[in-house]
Structure formats: C-alpha cells, structure tokens
Design an enzyme around this catalytic site. Structure first.
Site, PDB file in Angstrom:
ATOM      1  N   GLU A 164      -6.537   4.515  -0.539  1.00  0.00           N
ATOM      2  CA  GLU A 164      -7.725   3.799  -0.083  1.00  0.00           C
ATOM      3  C   GLU A 164      -8.910   4.746   0.104  1.00  0.00           C
ATOM      4  O   GLU A 164     -10.040   4.432  -0.272  1.00  0.00           O
ATOM      5  CB  GLU A 164      -7.461   3.099   1.253  1.00  0.00           C
ATOM      6  CG  GLU A 164      -6.334   2.093   1.227  1.00  0.00           C
ATOM      7  CD  GLU A 164      -5.001   2.680   1.675  1.00  0.00           C
ATOM      8  OE1 GLU A 164      -4.626   3.780   1.207  1.00  0.00           O
ATOM      9  OE2 GLU A 164      -4.324   2.031   2.486  1.00  0.00           O
ATOM     10  N   CYS A 212      -2.982   1.996   6.571  1.00  0.00           N
ATOM     11  CA  CYS A 212      -2.652   2.609   7.859  1.00  0.00           C
ATOM     12  C   CYS A 212      -3.893   2.516   8.753  1.00  0.00           C
ATOM     13  O   CYS A 212      -4.962   2.077   8.317  1.00  0.00           O
ATOM     14  CB  CYS A 212      -2.232   4.065   7.662  1.00  0.00           C
ATOM     15  SG  CYS A 212      -3.579   5.158   7.147  1.00  0.00           S
ATOM     16  N   HIS A 236      -5.244   9.482   1.017  1.00  0.00           N
ATOM     17  CA  HIS A 236      -4.570   8.219   0.751  1.00  0.00           C
ATOM     18  C   HIS A 236      -5.324   7.472  -0.349  1.00  0.00           C
ATOM     19  O   HIS A 236      -6.523   7.698  -0.561  1.00  0.00           O
ATOM     20  CB  HIS A 236      -4.534   7.362   2.008  1.00  0.00           C
ATOM     21  CG  HIS A 236      -3.637   7.882   3.079  1.00  0.00           C
ATOM     22  ND1 HIS A 236      -3.229   7.110   4.138  1.00  0.00           N
ATOM     23  CD2 HIS A 236      -3.061   9.099   3.270  1.00  0.00           C
ATOM     24  CE1 HIS A 236      -2.450   7.817   4.931  1.00  0.00           C
ATOM     25  NE2 HIS A 236      -2.333   9.034   4.423  1.00  0.00           N
ATOM     26  N   CYS A 272      -6.905   4.472   7.314  1.00  0.00           N
ATOM     27  CA  CYS A 272      -7.569   3.797   6.197  1.00  0.00           C
ATOM     28  C   CYS A 272      -8.274   2.517   6.649  1.00  0.00           C
ATOM     29  O   CYS A 272      -9.342   2.185   6.130  1.00  0.00           O
ATOM     30  CB  CYS A 272      -6.565   3.518   5.087  1.00  0.00           C
ATOM     31  SG  CYS A 272      -5.971   5.035   4.303  1.00  0.00           S
TER      32      CYS A 272
END
Length: 145
Positions: free
Chosen positions: A48, A76, A46, A79
C-alpha cells in the site's frame, strides 16, 4: 483487483509476503506496489505504501481523494494511517487479516481511515487468502527442514 493480485504473486515469488496493491484514478492505474520489506530492508515498504507513494508522485499531490486503493490484504494500522493522510476516496481489500489488519482495533478501527474514505471488503477474497495460506505453509515447511 486482478492487477493487485498479480503483484501479490510477484511479491511471493520474490520471497516477500504476497501482498499487492494498485491505486486507480479515473479508471486508470496510477500507482502499483507489492511488499518489498526484505528487498529494501525497510519495514515500511508495504504494498500500500509503495502504491500510494507512486500515485502521489504521478499526480503531484499528497491527497488522493478521487482515487481507489485496491489491495489483496486488509491494510495494517500503519497503512490505514497512510490511507488516512492521503485521504483516499475508497479502499478495497481482498482477504481479511485478524492478526495484523486495522480491524484488530475493534470498535475504533474505522477511525484509522479518513471519515470520507469508503471501505469495501471481499473482492477476490478466496484467491487472496489462498495465496497467503500457501505462502505461509511453504515458509513453515521450509523452516522445519
């Protein structure tokens, strides 16, 4: 946040969900990332996670207490957990994500982040949301044909 948005556009152009992130330390971007789950065949890639990893490597530490993460979409739970362990000083996100964001945890959502992490929601919210809406509309349209 503008740089995170630019990275989100890049992710979308590559067929990834358009999310971008940057980590800033003392006014300078030290980590950049955009979603790369398809390209890297990695569910954890992801925006992040990529940005936090880059920043940690640059500073030579796992703790980013004096850093701010700017991300175009609400993190999410995974993260948010990475933000917790990195002890980020601040997390700023554009669009909310009621379906997959950390806030879906309800009353315990704040526990996903380190107690000292400041959360800020909303910068570039409309632009970030529009980018996601357009991406998913095109995806649904292409899957119908």
């Amino acid at each position: 946040m503008r740089e995170a948005y630019r990275l989100a556009v890049l992710a979308g152009e590559q067929g990834e969900i358009p999310v971008g992130a940057v980590v800033v330390h003392q006014g300078k971007i030290i980590g950049r990332g955009h979603n790369q789950t398809l390209a890297l065949h990695d569910a954890t890639a992801h925006a992040e996670m990529v940005a936090i990893t880059a920043a940690s490597h640059l500073l030579g530490t796992r703790y980013l207490t004096e850093c701010t993460l700017y991300v175009t979409l609400e993190p999410c739970v995974m993260c948010a957990g990475a933000c917790y362990w990195a002890m980020l000083g601040q997390v700023v996100y554009g669009a909310s994500d009621a379906k997959n964001g950390f806030s879906r945890l309800g009353e315990t959502a704040r526990l996903a982040f380190h107690p000292k992490t400041k959360l800020v929601a909303g910068p570039l919210q409309a632009e970030c949301q529009a980018l996601l809406t357009t991406f998913f509309s095109r995806l649904r349209k292409n899957n119908k044909t």
